[in-house]
Design an enzyme around this catalytic site. Structure first.
Site, PDB file in Angstrom:
ATOM      1  N   HIS A   1       2.728  -9.205  42.578  1.00 17.69           N
ATOM      2  CA  HIS A   1       2.035  -9.061  43.866  1.00 17.69           C
ATOM      3  C   HIS A   1       1.918 -10.389  44.634  1.00 17.69           C
ATOM      4  O   HIS A   1       2.307 -10.499  45.796  1.00 17.69           O
ATOM      5  CB  HIS A   1       0.598  -8.571  43.628  1.00 17.69           C
ATOM      6  CG  HIS A   1       0.458  -7.341  42.828  1.00 17.69           C
ATOM      7  ND1 HIS A   1       0.594  -6.089  43.373  1.00 17.69           N
ATOM      8  CD2 HIS A   1       0.171  -7.149  41.516  1.00 17.69           C
ATOM      9  CE1 HIS A   1       0.380  -5.173  42.446  1.00 17.69           C
ATOM     10  NE2 HIS A   1       0.125  -5.787  41.308  1.00 17.69           N
TER      11      HIS A   1
HETATM   12  C1  BDR Z   1      -4.023  -8.388  42.652  1.00 20.18           C
HETATM   13  O1  BDR Z   1      -5.032  -8.286  41.640  1.00 20.18           O
HETATM   14  C2  BDR Z   1      -4.830  -9.256  40.653  1.00 20.18           C
HETATM   15  O2  BDR Z   1      -4.962  -8.713  39.386  1.00 20.18           O
HETATM   16  C3  BDR Z   1      -3.467  -9.860  40.905  1.00 20.18           C
HETATM   17  O3  BDR Z   1      -3.453 -11.231  40.563  1.00 20.18           O
HETATM   18  C4  BDR Z   1      -3.237  -9.647  42.375  1.00 20.18           C
HETATM   19  O4  BDR Z   1      -3.749 -10.711  43.140  1.00 20.18           O
HETATM   20  C5  BDR Z   1      -3.193  -7.117  42.632  1.00 20.18           C
HETATM   21  O5  BDR Z   1      -4.007  -6.000  42.859  1.00 20.18           O
END
Ligand code: BDR
Ligand code: CA
Length: 323
Positions: free
Chosen positions: A241
C-alpha cells in the site's frame, strides 16, 4: 520533484515506501516523522531509523510523533499483518540506527523543515493522520509551504480493518476528517482499492532479494506479512500500500485521479472510519446539500499504458539498488 517528508508507522509496506524514497537519487528526503499505528510509536520510530540506515540514509532526521489518536484512544494494532515488531519479527536483520532521534517532536520537525525549504514540500503520510492533523491545526500559516499531501488511506468500496474502513483512516477518523476537509491544502488520497490491484507476488520478492543486500534485507521483512496477505488474497502475494502512495509522491502523475467531495465517518457505528466519496453529479450535490469542502483527488487507476505491471517493474527497479 519537490522535496519530501514521510510520516509513517513502519510497518512492512512503510519500510518499502521509505526505502523507495531514500534510494532514489532524485528525491530529497528531508525527514521522516513517526506515529503509532501498526505497532506502538517507540517501535515505529526505531524501525524507521533502521530502514534509513539500511538504505545509506541514516543522516535523514527522524522525529517521534503521536502515540495515540487525537480524541478516542484504542489499543488496536496491526500485528496480525506486520508481526510483533512491525517488521515480521525480523527487524534484527536491519542495521542499528545511525543517528539519535531528533530532540524535537514530529510536528515541530515538519514545521522546521517546511520553514527552511526553498520550495513547497510534498508530505507523504502513510499511517494514521494524527501528526498531520496536529500540524494543520497548530500551524495553519505553514500551508503555503506544502506542495501536496499524498495520503495512503481509505477505501472507496469496502475496507480491511472492518467491513467498511481502512486501517489508517479508521485508526484516527477525527484526524483524517480534519486533514481531508482542510481548506488551502492539496490532498491526493491513494485508497486500498487501488493498492490491492498492484499486489506483488513471490517471484517479484525473490527478484528483489537477488538484487543485492538491501533487496535481500527488505525481502526478509516480508515473512509474516506474506502469510497475512496470502490468507487475505487467497494467493501468495503482498500488497505494498504505502509504497504505491510514495511512488505517486516522488513520481507525480503515476496514478490517475478523480476529484470528489469526501468525508470520514466519525460516528461509533459499524462504519466508523469509513471514507465517504460523494460521486453524485455536481449539479445534484449543489441542489441538495451543498458544502464548501474542496473536492479531493482520489487515485483510481494507473496513469500510464503499462498499467499495474509497469508500476510493479518500476517499484522493483527503484528498490533493487545494491549500495
Ligand atoms: C495501511 O495500514 C497499514 O497496516 C499499512 O502500513 C498501510 O499504511 C493499509 O491499510
Ligand atoms: Ca503504514
Amino acid at each position: 520533484m519537490p522535496a519530501l517528508i514521510i510520516d509513517t508507522d513502519p510497518g512492512v509496506d512503510d519500510a518499502f515506501a521509505i526505502a523507495l524514497a531514500a534510494l532514489d537519487p532524485h528525491v530529497e528526503l528531508l525527514g521522516v516523522t513517526t506515529v503509532y499505528g501498526n505497532v506502538p510509536v517507540e517501535a515505529t520510530t526505531r524501525n524507521a531509523q533502521r530502514i534509513l540506515a539500511l538504505c545509506g540514509a541514516g543522516g535523514v532526521p527522524v522525529a517521534k510523533g503521536a502515540e495515540r489518536p487525537l480524541v478516542h484512544p484504542h489499543p488496536h494494532r496491526a500485528r496480525y499483518a506486520h508481526g510483533t515488531d512491525g517488521l515480521s519479527g525480523r527487524s534484527d536483520v536491519l542495521p542499528e540506527p545511525l543517528s539519535p532521534i531528533a530532540g524535537i517532536g514530529a510536528v515541530e520537525l515538519m514545521v522546521s523543515l517546511l520553514r527552511q525549504a526553498d520550495e513547497p514540500v510534498v508530505l507523504a503520510p502513510i499511517g494514521p493522520l494524527t501528526n498531520i492533523a496536529l500540524l494543520l491545526a497548530a500551524y495553519p500559516e505553514i500551508k503555503p509551504q506544502i506542495d501536496r499531501i499524498v495520503i495512503m488511506g481509505g477505501a472507496v468500496d469496502g475496507g480491511n480493518v472492518t467491513a467498511r474502513a481502512e486501517f489508517n483512516l479508521w485508526s484516527d477518523p477525527e484526524a483524517a476528517r480534519r486533514v481531508l476537509t482542510e481548506p488551502g491544502v492539496r490532498c491526493v488520497l491513494v485508497p486500498m482499492d487501488l493498492t490491492y490491484q498492484c499486489a506483488v507476488d513471490v517471484p517479484w520478492l525473490d527478484e528483489l532479494a537477488a538484487s543485492g543486500p538491501i533487496g535481500a534485507a527488505l525481502r526478509e521483512l516480508t515473512t509474516d506479512y506474506l502469510d497475512h496477505y496470502t490468507k487475505t488474497l487467497g494467493r501468495p502475494a503482498v500488497v505494498m500500500h504505502d509504497a504505491i502512495a510514495v511512488a505517486e509522491a516522488i513520481w507525480p502523475g503515476t496514478l490517475r485521479t478523480e476529484a470528489f467531495p469526501l468525508d470520514i465517518e466519525c460516528g461509533f457505528g459499524p462504519a466508523r472510519g469509513a471514507l465517504i466519496t460523494d460521486r453524485r453529479r455536481r449539479e445534484l450535490i449543489a441542489e441538495t446539500a451543498p458544502t464548501d469542502t474542496e473536492p479531493v483527488a482520489v487515485a483510481l487507476d494507473i496513469a500510464s499504458e503499462s498499467g499495474f505491471d509497469g508500476l510493479r517493474r518500476r517499484l522493483l527497479g527503484g528498490l533493487a539498488q545494491s549500495r
